[in-house]
Write a protein that holds these residues in place. Structure first.
Motif, PDB file in Angstrom:
ATOM      1  N   LEU A   1       0.819  -1.217   0.000  1.00 22.57           N
ATOM      2  CA  LEU A   1       0.000   0.000   0.000  1.00 22.57           C
ATOM      3  C   LEU A   1       0.851   1.265   0.000  1.00 22.57           C
ATOM      4  CD1 LEU A   1      -2.725  -1.029   2.620  1.00 22.57           C
ATOM      5  CD2 LEU A   1      -2.951  -0.983   0.128  1.00 22.57           C
ATOM      6  N   GLY A   2       2.057   1.180   0.540  1.00 22.58           N
ATOM      7  CA  GLY A   2       2.880   2.381   0.661  1.00 22.58           C
ATOM      8  C   GLY A   2       3.634   2.765  -0.596  1.00 22.58           C
ATOM      9  N   ILE A   3       3.594   1.945  -1.643  1.00 26.59           N
ATOM     10  CA  ILE A   3       4.313   2.270  -2.867  1.00 26.59           C
ATOM     11  C   ILE A   3       3.624   3.442  -3.564  1.00 26.59           C
ATOM     12  CG2 ILE A   3       5.078   1.389  -5.112  1.00 26.59           C
ATOM     13  CD1 ILE A   3       5.063  -1.392  -3.943  1.00 26.59           C
ATOM     14  N   SER A   4       4.393   4.427  -3.984  1.00 21.85           N
ATOM     15  CA  SER A   4       3.842   5.586  -4.680  1.00 21.85           C
ATOM     16  C   SER A   4       3.256   5.148  -6.022  1.00 21.85           C
ATOM     17  CB  SER A   4       4.921   6.644  -4.901  1.00 21.85           C
ATOM     18  OG  SER A   4       5.436   7.090  -3.658  1.00 21.85           O
ATOM     19  N   PRO A   5       2.240   5.858  -6.512  1.00 24.00           N
ATOM     20  CA  PRO A   5       1.616   5.470  -7.785  1.00 24.00           C
ATOM     21  C   PRO A   5       2.603   5.514  -8.949  1.00 24.00           C
ATOM     22  CG  PRO A   5       0.263   7.065  -6.610  1.00 24.00           C
ATOM     23  CD  PRO A   5       1.568   7.012  -5.887  1.00 24.00           C
ATOM     24  N   GLU A   6       2.723   4.434  -9.661  1.00 25.83           N
ATOM     25  CA  GLU A   6       3.549   4.363 -10.861  1.00 25.83           C
ATOM     26  C   GLU A   6       3.150   3.120 -11.637  1.00 25.83           C
ATOM     27  OE1 GLU A   6       7.635   2.464 -10.159  1.00 25.83           O
ATOM     28  OE2 GLU A   6       7.381   3.735  -8.390  1.00 25.83           O
ATOM     29  N   LEU A   7       3.458   3.106 -12.917  1.00 23.09           N
ATOM     30  CA  LEU A   7       3.068   1.995 -13.781  1.00 23.09           C
ATOM     31  C   LEU A   7       4.005   0.804 -13.672  1.00 23.09           C
ATOM     32  CD1 LEU A   7       1.956   3.843 -17.038  1.00 23.09           C
ATOM     33  CD2 LEU A   7       0.526   2.853 -15.261  1.00 23.09           C
ATOM     34  N   ASN A   8       5.096   0.960 -12.944  1.00 28.62           N
ATOM     35  CA  ASN A   8       6.087  -0.111 -12.844  1.00 28.62           C
ATOM     36  C   ASN A   8       6.110  -0.747 -11.458  1.00 28.62           C
ATOM     37  OD1 ASN A   8       6.992   0.296 -15.518  1.00 28.62           O
ATOM     38  ND2 ASN A   8       8.293   1.989 -14.849  1.00 28.62           N
ATOM     39  N   LYS A   9       4.991  -0.713 -10.762  1.00 28.40           N
ATOM     40  CA  LYS A   9       4.929  -1.380  -9.464  1.00 28.40           C
ATOM     41  C   LYS A   9       5.187  -2.882  -9.611  1.00 28.40           C
ATOM     42  CE  LYS A   9       1.741   1.567  -6.843  1.00 28.40           C
ATOM     43  NZ  LYS A   9       0.399   1.614  -6.204  1.00 28.40           N
ATOM     44  N   PHE A  10       4.565  -3.452 -10.619  1.00 29.79           N
ATOM     45  CA  PHE A  10       4.704  -4.889 -10.834  1.00 29.79           C
ATOM     46  C   PHE A  10       5.887  -5.143 -11.762  1.00 29.79           C
ATOM     47  CE2 PHE A  10       3.781  -8.614 -13.519  1.00 29.79           C
ATOM     48  CZ  PHE A  10       3.743  -9.591 -12.534  1.00 29.79           C
ATOM     49  N   VAL A  11       6.817  -5.981 -11.324  1.00 32.07           N
ATOM     50  CA  VAL A  11       8.002  -6.313 -12.106  1.00 32.07           C
ATOM     51  C   VAL A  11       7.897  -7.784 -12.516  1.00 32.07           C
ATOM     52  CG1 VAL A  11      10.510  -6.422 -12.169  1.00 32.07           C
ATOM     53  CG2 VAL A  11       9.371  -4.617 -10.852  1.00 32.07           C
ATOM     54  N   PRO A  12       7.645  -8.079 -13.802  1.00 35.86           N
ATOM     55  CA  PRO A  12       7.510  -9.474 -14.228  1.00 35.86           C
ATOM     56  C   PRO A  12       8.842 -10.194 -14.186  1.00 35.86           C
ATOM     57  CG  PRO A  12       7.455  -8.009 -16.120  1.00 35.86           C
ATOM     58  CD  PRO A  12       7.465  -7.124 -14.903  1.00 35.86           C
ATOM     59  N   GLY A  13       8.784 -11.480 -13.807  1.00 35.88           N
ATOM     60  CA  GLY A  13       9.998 -12.283 -13.781  1.00 35.88           C
ATOM     61  C   GLY A  13      10.340 -12.895 -15.120  1.00 35.88           C
ATOM     62  N   SER A  14       9.328 -13.058 -15.993  1.00 37.73           N
ATOM     63  CA  SER A  14       9.542 -13.629 -17.320  1.00 37.73           C
ATOM     64  C   SER A  14       8.414 -13.148 -18.216  1.00 37.73           C
ATOM     65  CB  SER A  14       9.575 -15.161 -17.256  1.00 37.73           C
ATOM     66  OG  SER A  14       8.314 -15.659 -16.836  1.00 37.73           O
ATOM     67  N   THR A  15       8.467 -13.547 -19.474  1.00 30.67           N
ATOM     68  CA  THR A  15       7.410 -13.140 -20.398  1.00 30.67           C
ATOM     69  C   THR A  15       6.058 -13.733 -20.004  1.00 30.67           C
ATOM     70  OG1 THR A  15       8.015 -14.998 -21.835  1.00 30.67           O
ATOM     71  CG2 THR A  15       9.012 -12.859 -22.330  1.00 30.67           C
ATOM     72  N   ASP A  16       6.059 -14.856 -19.316  1.00 30.76           N
ATOM     73  CA  ASP A  16       4.796 -15.450 -18.879  1.00 30.76           C
ATOM     74  C   ASP A  16       4.100 -14.607 -17.826  1.00 30.76           C
ATOM     75  OD1 ASP A  16       5.214 -17.572 -20.583  1.00 30.76           O
ATOM     76  OD2 ASP A  16       6.200 -18.804 -19.049  1.00 30.76           O
ATOM     77  N   ASP A  17       4.861 -13.755 -17.118  1.00 28.38           N
ATOM     78  CA  ASP A  17       4.282 -12.939 -16.055  1.00 28.38           C
ATOM     79  C   ASP A  17       3.783 -11.586 -16.544  1.00 28.38           C
ATOM     80  OD1 ASP A  17       4.966 -14.961 -14.303  1.00 28.38           O
ATOM     81  OD2 ASP A  17       6.914 -14.079 -13.815  1.00 28.38           O
ATOM     82  N   LEU A  18       3.968 -11.288 -17.834  1.00 26.55           N
ATOM     83  CA  LEU A  18       3.558  -9.985 -18.350  1.00 26.55           C
ATOM     84  C   LEU A  18       2.048  -9.809 -18.218  1.00 26.55           C
ATOM     85  CD1 LEU A  18       5.720  -9.706 -21.595  1.00 26.55           C
ATOM     86  CD2 LEU A  18       5.948  -8.333 -19.513  1.00 26.55           C
ATOM     87  N   LEU A  19       1.651  -8.602 -17.828  1.00 24.83           N
ATOM     88  CA  LEU A  19       0.233  -8.276 -17.715  1.00 24.83           C
ATOM     89  C   LEU A  19      -0.237  -7.636 -19.018  1.00 24.83           C
ATOM     90  CD1 LEU A  19       0.161  -6.746 -14.108  1.00 24.83           C
ATOM     91  CD2 LEU A  19      -0.427  -9.068 -14.799  1.00 24.83           C
ATOM     92  N   ASP A  20      -1.293  -8.172 -19.580  1.00 26.09           N
ATOM     93  CA  ASP A  20      -1.825  -7.656 -20.839  1.00 26.09           C
ATOM     94  C   ASP A  20      -2.715  -6.446 -20.582  1.00 26.09           C
ATOM     95  OD1 ASP A  20      -0.583  -9.699 -22.255  1.00 26.09           O
ATOM     96  OD2 ASP A  20      -2.293 -11.052 -22.002  1.00 26.09           O
TER      97      ASP A  20
END
Length: 575
Positions: free
Chosen positions: A102-121
């Motif tokens: 909850l404390g992370i500031s708003p940004e589009l890179n909060k989620f860091v995928p580990g591989s191409t399978d983890d990419l969010l569409d």
């Protein structure tokens, strides 16, 4: 003052509709409210708005604590700065109520995928919703998504106009041009919206101009709450009067169709006659007969089998032997066949079978393909959704992808998996159909189109017939006021032969190689190519195969570069 001191002249209907409106949000008084339930409803809505403000304030405090902890060099795992620690925090697993989330500031890179399978569409939002996660990319924007977008835009516009009086201008929302949306189960919803706004300056030099603004929004998850749905007051109050009586009548009708025992049983035990056209493909035919024997015969499901076999008599020996063996093992079962020495035509096969004496008027005909596997639940749904004189059932089957691509050469599975990587629901396939014989031989339908030869299209023509019949019946009902006809008879005509479609995960089309004959008519050939392309593999697999070749990646980069150069040249020419 008419906007601040809001007066609704609808009498007793005042404020019974949707409360989430700009007029209500801007008012400080609402009049008249003369019913106690309306007052409780309004109070609950206002309390909900206050709760949203408190959750937002709590979220901002989490971010302030997180920022201060960074300045003080406090480790992320430490919780001594928080008033209380969540019990899940000791397990080392991140969850959406974790302070470090909850404390992370708003940004589009909060989620860091580990591989191409983890990419969010990302899904594209326009007049429709375009999503790569669905077999049909274009979908209608559902009510939940639409309401969420309206909430975001309303809140953003209120923040923009907070100081409109001091600045002598007001900005109005006009239209959502397009947008992008994705959902991260841990961090929340991300939105990129392109808005068309109207800028109105009323102090100094007055002007009214349209402007476009790009909006980046993040909606963080803050917890799970139960909210009473009360948007339409009359949907609640009328349940005690009109809807109460309708509910009782509806339950009386349902009990006449369903047997209430340990569960809901099918409304009828009418016989199901499987109609199977076949030409060649001996191994697949043998697998189908094994499935039929296991599910229908040994399961005592009250079914018959009628096979229409195409081919020369000297080429059908093995097929007929399989049918003789099945009939010999189960002498009391009806296993019949019709031989045709002409060129294969599915439409002809289905029409001949439907008109044969092997099927009675009161039987359900299930037109099926040799590539299908099914279970007892499939037959229950057929009986449930096929209604004589009223409804035709066209299940949406699950079609497998190429197993060589899907699982690196794995063989045929005994129990097919139902997931996005194993196959897809064939939304535009209408070949599997359940209908009563008395309905298919009705003079308005009169069976299948026998002029179509080869692969496909006969199911589309058949569906078009049913839809036309339903349309004519609706027109017939609309004109009943002009003729002296009983309303119940008119309503019965209007209800005839509606189409019921729904996915059936127990009805699976096993993959096989598709060879499209170039001698087919253009519509049939294009449909065949489309089915063949859809069955190769999932969208994610196609993406992986494309990016696994450096040449494809370079080609895509060159293509995008050329496209950008063309756009720049067009812009220069326009200037």
């Amino acid at each position: 003052m008419q906007y601040i001191l809001r007066h609704n002249s609808s009498g007793r209907n005042a404020y019974t509709g949707k409360l989430k409106r700009k007029e209500i949000h801007n008012a400080i008084t609402l009049h008249p409210i003369k019913q106690a339930p309306l007052m409780y409803r309004l109070h609950s809505y206002v309390q909900g708005l206050k709760a949203e403000e408190m959750r937002q304030e709590s979220l901002l405090l989490h971010r302030d604590i997180k920022r201060m902890a960074k300045y003080l060099e406090v480790p992320d795992e430490s919780t001594y700065m928080l008033p209380s620690a969540s019990p899940e925090s000791d397990s080392g697993k991140r969850h959406f109520q974790d302070h470090n989330i909850l404390g992370i500031s708003p940004e589009l890179n909060k989620f860091v995928p580990g591989s191409t399978d983890d990419l969010l569409d990302w899904s594209f939002i326009s007049r429709s919703l375009y999503s790569a996660s669905s077999a049909n990319p274009k979908q209608k924007i559902d009510s939940a998504m639409r309401e969420g977008l309206e909430d975001v835009i309303t809140e953003v516009m209120e923040n923009i106009n907070n100081y409109s009086r001091q600045r002598g201008r007001v900005i109005e929302f006009r239209e959502l041009l397009y947008g992008y949306h994705r959902l991260d189960a841990l961090h929340g919803q991300d939105l990129i919206l392109d808005l068309l706004l109207i800028y109105k300056k009323y102090r100094g030099k007055k002007m009214t101009v349209p402007v476009r603004r790009h909006l980046y929004v993040q909606r963080a998850f803050t917890g799970i709450f139960v909210k009473e749905f009360d948007e339409d007051f009359y949907n609640v109050t009328l349940q005690q009067s009109l809807l109460g009586s309708l509910f009782q009548n509806g339950m009386a009708r349902l009990t006449s169709h369903f047997t209430m025992a340990s569960g809901l049983l099918p409304p009828t035990q009418d016989k199901i006659v499987f109609v199977l056209p076949i030409a060649g493909r001996l191994g697949t035919f043998e697998r189908f007969l094994r499935t039929y024997e296991r599910v229908c015969v040994r399961g005592e499901q009250h079914c018959d089998l009628l096979v229409v076999i195409f081919g020369l008599p000297e080429d059908l020996g093995d097929h007929l032997q399989l049918l003789h063996d099945l009939r010999g093992r189960h002498v009391y079962q009806q296993v019949n066949w019709i031989q045709r020495s002409t060129a294969f035509s599915r439409g002809v096969a289905l029409d001949v079978a439907a008109r044969s004496s092997y099927i009675r008027q009161e039987d359900i005909i299930l037109f099926i393909d040799v590539d299908m596997v099914f279970e007892v639940e499939t037959l229950q749904r057929v009986r449930m959704h096929t209604q004589r004189g009223k409804q035709v059932y066209l299940p949406i089957v699950f079609s497998q992808y190429d197993p060589q691509r899907r699982s690196g050469g794995a063989g045929e599975e005994e129990a097919p998996r139902i997931d996005d990587e194993s196959g897809y629901f064939r939304q535009f396939g209408f070949g599997i159909c359940a209908i009563y014989k008395s309905d298919i031989l009705d003079e308005d339908i009169n069976g299948f189109d026998k002029d179509i030869t080869g692969w496909g299209l006969e199911d589309v023509k058949f569906l078009e017939k049913i839809v036309r019949v339903g349309t004519r019946q609706r027109g017939f009902l609309a004109n009943t006021a002009e003729v002296a006809m009983d309303y119940n008879e008119a309503a019965e005509q209007w209800r005839r032969l509606s189409v019921f479609r729904a996915p059936d995960p127990t009805l699976v089309h096993i993959y096989h190689d598709i060879s499209c004959d170039v001698q087919l008519d253009a519509p049939q050939y294009n449909m065949c190519l489309g089915t063949k392309a859809n069955s190769l593999g999932s969208t994610r697999l196609m993406e992986q195969l494309f990016h696994s070749s450096p040449g494809n990646v370079q080609f895509a980069a060159d293509f995008n570069r050329q496209k950008q150069q063309q756009q720049q040249q067009q812009q220069q020419q326009a200037r």
